[in-house]
Design an enzyme around this catalytic site. Sequence first.
Site, short mmCIF file in Angstrom:
data_model
loop_
_atom_site.label_atom_id
_atom_site.label_comp_id
_atom_site.label_asym_id
_atom_site.label_seq_id
_atom_site.Cartn_x
_atom_site.Cartn_y
_atom_site.Cartn_z
N ASN A 280 0.87 -1.36 -0.10
CA ASN A 280 0.17 0.02 0.09
C ASN A 280 1.02 1.15 0.03
OD1 ASN A 280 -1.74 2.07 0.20
ND2 ASN A 280 -2.33 1.37 2.47
N TRP A 281 1.28 1.99 -1.32
CA TRP A 281 1.92 2.94 -1.16
C TRP A 281 1.48 4.15 -0.72
CZ3 TRP A 281 4.49 2.12 -6.78
CH2 TRP A 281 5.18 1.04 -6.73
N GLU B 31 -6.93 4.86 7.38
CA GLU B 31 -6.82 6.22 7.22
C GLU B 31 -8.15 7.06 6.39
OE1 GLU B 31 -3.26 5.81 5.29
OE2 GLU B 31 -2.11 5.15 7.21
N GLU C 200 -5.88 -4.81 10.26
CA GLU C 200 -4.72 -3.81 10.62
C GLU C 200 -5.09 -3.01 11.81
OE1 GLU C 200 -2.68 -2.77 6.79
OE2 GLU C 200 -4.40 -1.24 6.96
N GLY D 224 2.06 2.46 10.61
CA GLY D 224 2.97 3.49 10.54
C GLY D 224 3.76 3.82 11.96
N GLY E 86 2.81 -1.15 4.26
CA GLY E 86 2.92 0.28 4.01
C GLY E 86 4.45 0.72 3.78
N GLY E 87 4.93 1.31 4.84
CA GLY E 87 6.12 1.91 4.75
C GLY E 87 7.29 0.96 3.98
P1 PGA Z 1 2.52 0.28 7.61
O1 PGA Z 1 1.12 0.61 6.79
O2 PGA Z 1 3.25 -0.91 7.07
O3 PGA Z 1 3.37 1.58 7.28
O4 PGA Z 1 2.33 0.28 9.00
C1 PGA Z 1 0.23 -0.66 6.74
C2 PGA Z 1 -0.91 -0.13 5.99
O5 PGA Z 1 -1.52 0.95 6.43
O6 PGA Z 1 -1.55 -0.65 5.30
#
Ligand code: PGA
Length: 245
Positions: A5-6, A92, A162, A168, A228-229
């Site tokens: 997930n960019w 988010e 999640e 994050g 994500g990251g």
């Molecule tokens: P993260 O994000 O790996 O940066 O915690 C995951 C996501 O929000 O899908």
Amino acid sequence: MIAGNWKMNKSPAETVKLIAELKKIQTKTNAEVVVCPMTVSLFAASAQLKDSEIKLGAQNVHFEDKGAFTGEVNCASLKELGVEYVILGHSERRQYFGETDETVNKKTLKVLEQGLKPIVCVGESLEQKQIGITNEVVCLQTKAALCGVTSAQIRDVVIAYEPVWAIGTGMTATASDANQTIAAIRKAIREVFGYAADDVRILYGGSMNDKNAGELMSQPEIDGGLIGGASLIAEKFEKVINYNR
Ligand code: PGA
């Protein structure tokens, strides 16, 4: 499944560059690899992925086919670009853009009707975890998202568990907690769809990275990760894809 997930990162030009790096990865597992760039980078991503096994996902879509919805995108256009998966209900979006269980449900139904596959995100907040209602929250979110999904469609659904407090932040759920919560989600799906629930892929997401992916994904209930990251750096994403138990 390993899905990146960019979020709001990587312009079209940067997307082309990162995908070029990802295409060099030799996948040593049987994981299906998906990347989900920003909407404006999907066109460039699609062209760059033409001769690749890596699948393309979007981060959101509208639940109507077309019309007066300024700033939104529809399923038909995503499909035209070669998109297969759509992340829905990411925390988010729930937190900053007014996404609700109801809109996530409408989007899930539309995505499936249009032949795309949803990656539905569910997860508890820190307060909800602290008062011990994690399973109730995630099972409710899951059942609400899947309301009206048919038994023929359920196998195309992917759920991403999640925990909001883990996204994050560098904090992950322990592997055994994540496994137990995902087992509870699967049980909730089984209550509605029977044993087809065993074919639904349920991912963990929230600070999954090259260091902890092996431990998380060796849990029996965890079918992959939404990253994500760590998906923005080719070497890290490679290590997640080719994780060691
Ligand atoms: P993260 O994000 O790996 O940066 O915690 C995951 C996501 O929000 O899908």
